[in-house]
Scaffold this active site. Structure first.
Site, PDB file in Angstrom:
ATOM      1  N   THR A  10       0.836  -1.201   0.000  1.00 54.60           N
ATOM      2  CA  THR A  10       0.000   0.000   0.000  1.00 54.60           C
ATOM      3  C   THR A  10       0.864   1.242   0.000  1.00 54.60           C
ATOM      4  O   THR A  10       2.009   1.215   0.476  1.00 54.60           O
ATOM      5  CB  THR A  10      -0.915   0.037   1.248  1.00 54.60           C
ATOM      6  OG1 THR A  10      -1.808   1.151   1.144  1.00 54.60           O
ATOM      7  CG2 THR A  10      -0.136   0.184   2.546  1.00 54.60           C
ATOM      8  N   ASN A  11       0.293   2.317  -0.543  1.00 54.02           N
ATOM      9  CA  ASN A  11       0.917   3.638  -0.425  1.00 54.02           C
ATOM     10  C   ASN A  11       0.105   4.516   0.514  1.00 54.02           C
ATOM     11  O   ASN A  11       0.318   5.721   0.574  1.00 54.02           O
ATOM     12  CB  ASN A  11       1.014   4.300  -1.812  1.00 54.02           C
ATOM     13  CG  ASN A  11       2.105   3.656  -2.654  1.00 54.02           C
ATOM     14  OD1 ASN A  11       3.236   3.503  -2.201  1.00 54.02           O
ATOM     15  ND2 ASN A  11       1.764   3.253  -3.867  1.00 54.02           N
ATOM     16  N   ASN A  12      -0.858   3.927   1.204  1.00 51.27           N
ATOM     17  CA  ASN A  12      -1.753   4.693   2.072  1.00 51.27           C
ATOM     18  C   ASN A  12      -1.306   4.503   3.535  1.00 51.27           C
ATOM     19  O   ASN A  12      -1.544   3.464   4.132  1.00 51.27           O
ATOM     20  CB  ASN A  12      -3.193   4.194   1.839  1.00 51.27           C
ATOM     21  CG  ASN A  12      -4.216   4.979   2.638  1.00 51.27           C
ATOM     22  OD1 ASN A  12      -3.948   5.385   3.753  1.00 51.27           O
ATOM     23  ND2 ASN A  12      -5.391   5.161   2.064  1.00 51.27           N
ATOM     24  N   ASP A  71      -8.000  -3.894  -0.567  1.00 52.69           N
ATOM     25  CA  ASP A  71      -8.761  -2.900  -1.312  1.00 52.69           C
ATOM     26  C   ASP A  71     -10.053  -2.680  -0.544  1.00 52.69           C
ATOM     27  O   ASP A  71     -10.682  -3.637  -0.069  1.00 52.69           O
ATOM     28  CB  ASP A  71      -9.048  -3.404  -2.733  1.00 52.69           C
ATOM     29  CG  ASP A  71      -9.204  -2.246  -3.708  1.00 52.69           C
ATOM     30  OD1 ASP A  71      -8.403  -1.284  -3.632  1.00 52.69           O
ATOM     31  OD2 ASP A  71     -10.126  -2.279  -4.546  1.00 52.69           O
ATOM     32  N   THR A  72     -10.409  -1.395  -0.393  1.00 51.71           N
ATOM     33  CA  THR A  72     -11.586  -1.051   0.398  1.00 51.71           C
ATOM     34  C   THR A  72     -12.499  -0.145  -0.413  1.00 51.71           C
ATOM     35  O   THR A  72     -12.023   0.712  -1.160  1.00 51.71           O
ATOM     36  CB  THR A  72     -11.156  -0.313   1.689  1.00 51.71           C
ATOM     37  OG1 THR A  72     -10.412  -1.214   2.498  1.00 51.71           O
ATOM     38  CG2 THR A  72     -12.362   0.177   2.478  1.00 51.71           C
ATOM     39  N   TYR A 153     -13.513   8.847   3.619  1.00 52.68           N
ATOM     40  CA  TYR A 153     -14.907   9.205   3.908  1.00 52.68           C
ATOM     41  C   TYR A 153     -15.221   9.190   5.410  1.00 52.68           C
ATOM     42  O   TYR A 153     -16.384   9.328   5.784  1.00 52.68           O
ATOM     43  CB  TYR A 153     -15.845   8.230   3.171  1.00 52.68           C
ATOM     44  CG  TYR A 153     -15.706   8.270   1.663  1.00 52.68           C
ATOM     45  CD1 TYR A 153     -16.473   9.151   0.898  1.00 52.68           C
ATOM     46  CD2 TYR A 153     -14.792   7.448   0.996  1.00 52.68           C
ATOM     47  CE1 TYR A 153     -16.338   9.196  -0.479  1.00 52.68           C
ATOM     48  CE2 TYR A 153     -14.642   7.484  -0.389  1.00 52.68           C
ATOM     49  CZ  TYR A 153     -15.417   8.362  -1.116  1.00 52.68           C
ATOM     50  OH  TYR A 153     -15.280   8.421  -2.477  1.00 52.68           O
ATOM     51  N   ASP A 154     -14.205   9.048   6.254  1.00 57.08           N
ATOM     52  CA  ASP A 154     -14.437   8.957   7.703  1.00 57.08           C
ATOM     53  C   ASP A 154     -15.298  10.091   8.275  1.00 57.08           C
ATOM     54  O   ASP A 154     -16.135   9.835   9.151  1.00 57.08           O
ATOM     55  CB  ASP A 154     -13.105   8.888   8.461  1.00 57.08           C
ATOM     56  CG  ASP A 154     -12.487   7.495   8.425  1.00 57.08           C
ATOM     57  OD1 ASP A 154     -13.191   6.545   8.029  1.00 57.08           O
ATOM     58  OD2 ASP A 154     -11.310   7.357   8.807  1.00 57.08           O
ATOM     59  N   LYS A 174     -12.072   3.547  16.356  1.00 53.25           N
ATOM     60  CA  LYS A 174     -12.477   3.135  14.997  1.00 53.25           C
ATOM     61  C   LYS A 174     -12.306   1.620  14.839  1.00 53.25           C
ATOM     62  O   LYS A 174     -13.151   0.941  14.255  1.00 53.25           O
ATOM     63  CB  LYS A 174     -11.636   3.885  13.941  1.00 53.25           C
ATOM     64  CG  LYS A 174     -11.949   3.464  12.508  1.00 53.25           C
ATOM     65  CD  LYS A 174     -11.232   4.298  11.455  1.00 53.25           C
ATOM     66  CE  LYS A 174     -11.485   3.749  10.056  1.00 53.25           C
ATOM     67  NZ  LYS A 174     -10.806   4.498   8.997  1.00 53.25           N
ATOM     68  N   ARG A 180     -11.783  -2.928   8.373  1.00 48.12           N
ATOM     69  CA  ARG A 180     -10.373  -3.347   8.288  1.00 48.12           C
ATOM     70  C   ARG A 180     -10.037  -4.293   9.439  1.00 48.12           C
ATOM     71  O   ARG A 180      -9.317  -5.269   9.276  1.00 48.12           O
ATOM     72  CB  ARG A 180      -9.520  -2.070   8.327  1.00 48.12           C
ATOM     73  CG  ARG A 180      -8.087  -2.246   7.987  1.00 48.12           C
ATOM     74  CD  ARG A 180      -7.448  -0.937   7.519  1.00 48.12           C
ATOM     75  NE  ARG A 180      -7.893  -0.536   6.212  1.00 48.12           N
ATOM     76  CZ  ARG A 180      -8.662   0.540   5.963  1.00 48.12           C
ATOM     77  NH1 ARG A 180      -9.033   1.346   6.931  1.00 48.12           N
ATOM     78  NH2 ARG A 180      -9.057   0.796   4.730  1.00 48.12           N
TER      79      ARG A 180
HETATM   80  P1  ITT Z   1      -3.619   1.604  -1.708  1.00 44.84           P
HETATM   81  O1  ITT Z   1      -4.292   1.117  -2.953  1.00 44.84           O
HETATM   82  O2  ITT Z   1      -2.231   2.114  -1.925  1.00 44.84           O
HETATM   83  O3  ITT Z   1      -3.692   0.603  -0.586  1.00 44.84           O
HETATM   84  P2  ITT Z   1      -5.763   3.594  -1.706  1.00 44.84           P
HETATM   85  O4  ITT Z   1      -5.997   4.820  -0.861  1.00 44.84           O
HETATM   86  O5  ITT Z   1      -5.748   3.745  -3.197  1.00 44.84           O
HETATM   87  O6  ITT Z   1      -4.419   2.901  -1.158  1.00 44.84           O
HETATM   88  P3  ITT Z   1      -8.163   1.889  -1.803  1.00 44.84           P
HETATM   89  O7  ITT Z   1      -8.194   1.899  -3.273  1.00 44.84           O
HETATM   90  O8  ITT Z   1      -8.369   0.589  -1.097  1.00 44.84           O
HETATM   91  O9  ITT Z   1      -6.794   2.510  -1.259  1.00 44.84           O
HETATM   92  O10 ITT Z   1      -9.197   2.878  -1.109  1.00 44.84           O
HETATM   93  C1  ITT Z   1     -10.147   3.552  -1.787  1.00 44.84           C
HETATM   94  C2  ITT Z   1     -10.608   4.767  -1.053  1.00 44.84           C
HETATM   95  O11 ITT Z   1     -11.617   4.392  -0.118  1.00 44.84           O
HETATM   96  C3  ITT Z   1      -9.574   5.534  -0.229  1.00 44.84           C
HETATM   97  O12 ITT Z   1      -8.826   6.417  -1.018  1.00 44.84           O
HETATM   98  C4  ITT Z   1     -10.476   6.272   0.757  1.00 44.84           C
HETATM   99  O13 ITT Z   1     -11.022   7.412   0.156  1.00 44.84           O
HETATM  100  C5  ITT Z   1     -11.593   5.255   0.975  1.00 44.84           C
HETATM  101  N1  ITT Z   1     -11.339   4.470   2.185  1.00 44.84           N
HETATM  102  C6  ITT Z   1     -10.728   3.268   2.300  1.00 44.84           C
HETATM  103  N2  ITT Z   1     -10.704   2.862   3.577  1.00 44.84           N
HETATM  104  C7  ITT Z   1     -11.326   3.821   4.304  1.00 44.84           C
HETATM  105  C8  ITT Z   1     -11.608   4.000   5.673  1.00 44.84           C
HETATM  106  O14 ITT Z   1     -11.235   3.101   6.597  1.00 44.84           O
HETATM  107  N3  ITT Z   1     -12.240   5.116   6.048  1.00 44.84           N
HETATM  108  C9  ITT Z   1     -12.624   6.042   5.144  1.00 44.84           C
HETATM  109  N4  ITT Z   1     -12.396   5.959   3.841  1.00 44.84           N
HETATM  110  C10 ITT Z   1     -11.743   4.854   3.404  1.00 44.84           C
END
Ligand code: ITT
Length: 190
Positions: A10-12, A71-72, A153-154, A174, A180
């Site tokens: 991940t980059n997040n 992926d979320t 979107y938190d 959280k 997660r």
């Molecule tokens: P990586 O692919 O590098 O892991 P990303 O930010 O692109 O990071 P995702 O594609 O999984 O990750 O996430 C899609 C978006 O969903 C993310 O940019 C957030 O805006 C939102 N998101 C994911 N998890 C969240 C959370 O726990 N709370 C709020 N928003 C979330």
């Protein structure tokens, strides 16, 4: 016991901090940046499952070692599951957290049915095999942002059973509700 070190594809950094909090001292988690890997892995698919697999398999091919990704998506019932797999780019390719929220609140303007869920799919590559773990957090989208913690979107999501948005909670709070956490618990049990 020797600690297992795993690359989290991940980059997040927000995600990585949450996962580290959940895993505690069971694993040493290294993000792509911690591992010196500078790539933006494409997420071209129509499902969270396929995108999660894409991320873990790209990094597995690159490093040859065990790794995982996740992926979320935020799935809003009245919007037929949108933004879903497009959550990161809901307001367009250059979108950020702020304008994604603005777009979401606009789509829901005047609508009282605000049920939604976060869904996380973890993809683990272990000894050259892939395993997936899903976690869902039901809740609702409120009408205006509240709180400054967290990410994405938190500020507009209140999980079922809580009064606060995720952005009004500490990581520990959280984690009591989060998608997660539920996916990670299955991963830990495995
Ligand atoms: P990586 O692919 O590098 O892991 P990303 O930010 O692109 O990071 P995702 O594609 O999984 O990750 O996430 C899609 C978006 O969903 C993310 O940019 C957030 O805006 C939102 N998101 C994911 N998890 C969240 C959370 O726990 N709370 C709020 N928003 C979330």
């Amino acid at each position: 016991m020797q600690l297992k070190s795993l690359i989290f594809a991940t980059n997040n950094e927000h995600k990585a901090n949450e996962i580290r909090h959940i895993l505690g001292d069971k694993f040493i988690i290294k993000t792509l940046r911690d591992s010196g890997i500078d790539i933006d892995i494409p997420e071209p698919h129509a499902t969270l499952e396929e995108n999660a697999r894409e991320k873990s398999s790209v990094i597995h091919r690159l490093t040859g070692g065990d790794c995982f990704s996740e992926d979320t998506g935020l799935e809003v019932t009245i919007l037929n599951g949108a933004p879903g797999v497009k959550s990161a780019r809901y307001a367009g390719d250059e979108a950020n957290f702020e304008n994604n929220i603005i777009k979401l609140l606009k789509e829901l303007d005047g609508i009282s049915e605000r049920q939604a869920q976060f869904r996380t799919v973890i993809s683990l590559v272990l000894d050259n095999r892939e395993y997936q773990f899903e976690g869902i957090c039901p809740g609702k989208i409120i009408e205006a942002k509240r709180g400054s913690q967290g990410f994405g979107y938190d500020p507009v999501f209140v999980p079922e059973g809580a009064d606060k948005t995720f952005a009004e909670m500490t990581i520990g709070e959280k984690t009591m509700y989060s998608h997660r956490k539920k996916a990670t618990e299955k991963f830990i049990a495995f």
